[in-house]
Design a protein around this motif. Structure first.
Motif, PDB file in Angstrom:
ATOM      1  N   PHE A 159      19.659 -80.188 -20.394  1.00  0.00           N
ATOM      2  CA  PHE A 159      20.042 -78.816 -20.049  1.00  0.00           C
ATOM      3  C   PHE A 159      20.391 -78.712 -18.572  1.00  0.00           C
ATOM      4  O   PHE A 159      21.382 -78.078 -18.195  1.00  0.00           O
ATOM      5  N   ALA A 160      19.575 -79.357 -17.728  1.00  0.00           N
ATOM      6  CA  ALA A 160      19.841 -79.329 -16.289  1.00  0.00           C
ATOM      7  C   ALA A 160      21.188 -79.953 -15.972  1.00  0.00           C
ATOM      8  O   ALA A 160      21.958 -79.443 -15.150  1.00  0.00           O
ATOM      9  N   ARG A 161      21.478 -81.068 -16.637  1.00  0.00           N
ATOM     10  CA  ARG A 161      22.761 -81.739 -16.400  1.00  0.00           C
ATOM     11  C   ARG A 161      23.915 -80.909 -16.914  1.00  0.00           C
ATOM     12  O   ARG A 161      24.994 -80.880 -16.300  1.00  0.00           O
ATOM     13  N   ALA A 162      23.703 -80.225 -18.019  1.00  0.00           N
ATOM     14  CA  ALA A 162      24.770 -79.435 -18.623  1.00  0.00           C
ATOM     15  C   ALA A 162      25.156 -78.239 -17.753  1.00  0.00           C
ATOM     16  O   ALA A 162      26.343 -77.963 -17.555  1.00  0.00           O
ATOM     17  N   ILE A 163      24.163 -77.533 -17.215  1.00  0.00           N
ATOM     18  CA  ILE A 163      24.494 -76.349 -16.420  1.00  0.00           C
ATOM     19  C   ILE A 163      25.029 -76.725 -15.043  1.00  0.00           C
ATOM     20  O   ILE A 163      25.665 -75.915 -14.371  1.00  0.00           O
ATOM     21  N   GLY A 164      24.770 -77.967 -14.614  1.00  0.00           N
ATOM     22  CA  GLY A 164      25.250 -78.390 -13.305  1.00  0.00           C
ATOM     23  C   GLY A 164      26.529 -79.197 -13.350  1.00  0.00           C
ATOM     24  O   GLY A 164      27.022 -79.637 -12.305  1.00  0.00           O
ATOM     25  N   GLU A 165      27.079 -79.394 -14.528  1.00  0.00           N
ATOM     26  CA  GLU A 165      28.274 -80.217 -14.671  1.00  0.00           C
ATOM     27  C   GLU A 165      29.484 -79.570 -13.980  1.00  0.00           C
ATOM     28  O   GLU A 165      29.728 -78.381 -14.097  1.00  0.00           O
TER      29      GLU A 165
END
Length: 231
Positions: A159-165
């Protein structure tokens, strides 16, 4: 301060959160499925597939974005097919945000799920089969609970990686305010425009979200440990 907040267009935050949630759901189910299947393969085949599934993690996001653009572009066979047969357009749409975020987040979910499965005591699996449980029942009622902390950590990281992509998203979905502009894209866009105040605001938002995500990972991981401190 209130005047500044009133000037903020909040759509990048909502788009990022919605994109992150849906991308994480996709990454979760696909990542867990792939990890469970890879565990059953022979070492050579496992190594090849493991490398393939991990590629988005080591490739520059712009490379992943370029490859996705080549797949879903309306000038390419698959992209044209989706539009003609299903009226689905990915490039320059919110669907592109979801796909880009899911692809980039998938390796984190996959790697954490596989590591968690490797830590499961094989005797628990044998015990479940001895009791007459099917392979599916053993997986969901024995393996998944035992691998719970690792799976949960992978989900939060995904989730962290997805919102920061940013890289793949900007190339596939573009930068359309209210439609495909996520927080990361907004930071780059506002900085390029010289709006450092707004860019700084979004940076603070991402820092706060990241802090809570890291804290959540520590809490989730700590539940799988017998003790969290030295005696």
């Amino acid at each position: 301060m209130m005047g500044f907040l009133e000037e903020i267009n909040w759509s990048p935050l909502w788009i990022s959160l919605k994109t992150g949630f849906i991308a994480t759901v996709l990454a979760f189910f696909i990542g867990v499925y792939c990890a469970s299947k890879v565990m059953k393969l022979k070492p050579v085949t496992r190594g090849i597939l493991d490398g393939f599934f991990t590629m988005p993690l080591v490739l520059p996001p712009t490379v992943a974005g370029f490859l996705l653009l080549m797949v879903f572009s309306l000038r390419r066979p698959f992209g044209a097919f989706l539009l003609e047969q299903f009226d689905i357009k990915v490039v320059q749409t919110w669907k592109g945000c979801i796909i880009a975020a899911a692809v980039i987040a998938f390796p984190l979910m996959y790697r954490n799920a596989r590591a968690a499965f490797e830590q499961v005591d094989i005797n628990l699996v044998f015990a479940g089969k001895t009791l007459g449980m099917s392979d599916r029942a053993v997986f969901w009622k024995v393996v998944m609970p035992a691998a719970g902390p690792g799976i949960a950590s992978g989900t939060v990281l995904a989730f962290a990686r997805a919102i920061g992509e940013y890289g793949a998203t900007s190339m596939l979905a573009g930068n359309i305010l209210g439609k495909t502009r996520t927080v990361s894209v907004a930071i780059a866009s506002e900085t390029a425009a010289g709006n450092y105040g707004i860019a700084g605001f979004w940076v603070v938002v991402i820092l706060i979200i990241s802090f809570f995500i890291v804290a959540l990972i520590n809490i989730v991981s700590g539940r799988g440990m017998r003790t969290g401190r030295w005696l």
